[in-house]
Design a protein around this motif. Sequence first.
Motif, short mmCIF file in Angstrom:
data_model
loop_
_atom_site.label_atom_id
_atom_site.label_comp_id
_atom_site.label_asym_id
_atom_site.label_seq_id
_atom_site.Cartn_x
_atom_site.Cartn_y
_atom_site.Cartn_z
N VAL A 158 0.92 -0.94 0.45
CA VAL A 158 -0.39 0.28 0.17
C VAL A 158 0.66 1.61 -0.49
CG1 VAL A 158 -1.48 0.83 1.38
CG2 VAL A 158 -2.12 -1.16 1.22
N SER A 159 1.86 1.79 1.19
CA SER A 159 2.93 2.56 1.31
C SER A 159 4.03 2.49 -0.84
CB SER A 159 3.83 2.32 2.21
OG SER A 159 4.82 1.37 1.86
N SER A 160 3.47 2.07 -1.14
CA SER A 160 4.01 1.60 -2.06
C SER A 160 3.59 2.29 -3.71
CB SER A 160 5.41 0.42 -3.05
OG SER A 160 4.10 -0.79 -3.51
N GLY A 161 2.33 1.25 -3.71
CA GLY A 161 1.04 2.31 -4.07
C GLY A 161 0.89 3.40 -3.93
N ILE A 162 0.95 4.08 -2.85
CA ILE A 162 1.00 5.53 -2.81
C ILE A 162 2.22 6.72 -2.76
CG2 ILE A 162 0.64 7.14 -0.41
CD1 ILE A 162 -0.54 5.22 0.80
N CYS A 163 2.69 5.92 -3.54
CA CYS A 163 4.48 6.78 -3.67
C CYS A 163 4.49 7.01 -5.02
CB CYS A 163 5.41 6.18 -2.54
SG CYS A 163 6.08 5.97 -0.95
N ARG A 164 4.05 5.72 -5.46
CA ARG A 164 3.39 5.98 -6.97
C ARG A 164 2.70 6.84 -7.73
NH1 ARG A 164 2.14 0.11 -8.59
NH2 ARG A 164 2.93 -0.47 -6.16
N ALA A 165 1.51 6.96 -6.74
CA ALA A 165 0.71 7.85 -7.34
C ALA A 165 1.14 9.40 -6.68
CB ALA A 165 -0.12 7.45 -6.59
N GLN A 166 1.81 9.65 -6.21
CA GLN A 166 2.31 11.53 -5.85
C GLN A 166 2.73 10.71 -6.64
OE1 GLN A 166 4.04 10.94 -1.92
NE2 GLN A 166 1.80 10.93 -0.51
N ASP A 167 4.14 10.59 -6.90
CA ASP A 167 4.77 10.57 -8.34
C ASP A 167 3.88 11.12 -9.37
OD1 ASP A 167 6.77 10.04 -7.17
OD2 ASP A 167 7.62 8.16 -7.18
N ASN A 168 2.85 10.19 -9.69
CA ASN A 168 2.19 10.37 -11.22
C ASN A 168 1.63 12.04 -10.21
OD1 ASN A 168 2.87 8.09 -12.23
ND2 ASN A 168 0.67 6.76 -11.30
N ARG A 169 0.93 11.45 -10.27
CA ARG A 169 0.68 13.54 -8.90
C ARG A 169 1.72 14.54 -9.77
NH1 ARG A 169 -1.49 13.91 -4.12
NH2 ARG A 169 -2.81 11.52 -4.45
N GLU A 170 2.42 14.18 -9.16
CA GLU A 170 3.91 15.17 -9.36
C GLU A 170 4.29 15.27 -11.77
OE1 GLU A 170 6.80 14.49 -6.42
OE2 GLU A 170 6.08 14.68 -5.25
N GLU A 171 4.45 14.38 -11.27
CA GLU A 171 5.01 14.13 -13.11
C GLU A 171 3.38 14.95 -13.79
OE1 GLU A 171 5.00 10.40 -14.80
OE2 GLU A 171 6.95 10.34 -13.36
N ARG A 172 1.97 14.98 -13.40
CA ARG A 172 1.62 15.33 -14.13
C ARG A 172 0.81 16.94 -13.72
NH1 ARG A 172 -3.91 12.86 -11.98
NH2 ARG A 172 -2.24 10.55 -11.24
N THR A 173 1.44 17.39 -12.42
CA THR A 173 1.52 19.01 -11.95
C THR A 173 2.37 19.76 -12.94
OG1 THR A 173 2.84 18.61 -10.49
CG2 THR A 173 0.49 18.54 -9.70
N LYS A 174 3.80 18.83 -13.13
CA LYS A 174 5.32 19.29 -14.08
C LYS A 174 4.57 19.57 -15.44
CE LYS A 174 8.41 18.23 -10.65
NZ LYS A 174 9.02 17.42 -10.61
N SER A 175 4.07 18.63 -15.97
CA SER A 175 3.57 18.48 -16.91
C SER A 175 2.54 19.77 -17.73
CB SER A 175 3.37 17.02 -18.36
OG SER A 175 1.88 16.95 -17.09
N GLY A 176 1.92 20.04 -16.45
CA GLY A 176 0.96 20.98 -17.23
C GLY A 176 -0.42 20.32 -17.50
N THR A 177 -0.88 19.52 -16.90
CA THR A 177 -2.27 18.16 -17.16
C THR A 177 -3.02 18.80 -16.19
OG1 THR A 177 -0.34 16.51 -18.29
CG2 THR A 177 -2.98 16.35 -18.45
#
Length: 80
Positions: free
Chosen positions: A61-80
């Motif tokens: 679960v914790s690794s899934g949460i980390c992956r979700a946070q990484d995906n969210r950060e990537e989406r915010t950096k790309s401006g989507t």
Amino acid sequence: MHVDAEIYLKDGPSFLHRHLPFWIAVWVGRFVKMVIPLLVILIPLFAYIPLAKKFLITLEVSSGICRAQDNREERTKSGT
């Protein structure tokens, strides 16, 4: 005289040898000598299985949460 021979002469045949045929008594004696040490090792391990399962689920679960946070950060950096 061997120690086992002295015990046999002093105490007589074992309970298994008095009440069972020889081959069954030998088989049961060997079986017991193998099963008791295995139980001594395995029973404590069974106590740790639920803890290990809980740890692995928490880790997943914790690794899934980390992956979700990484995906969210990537989406915010790309401006989507």
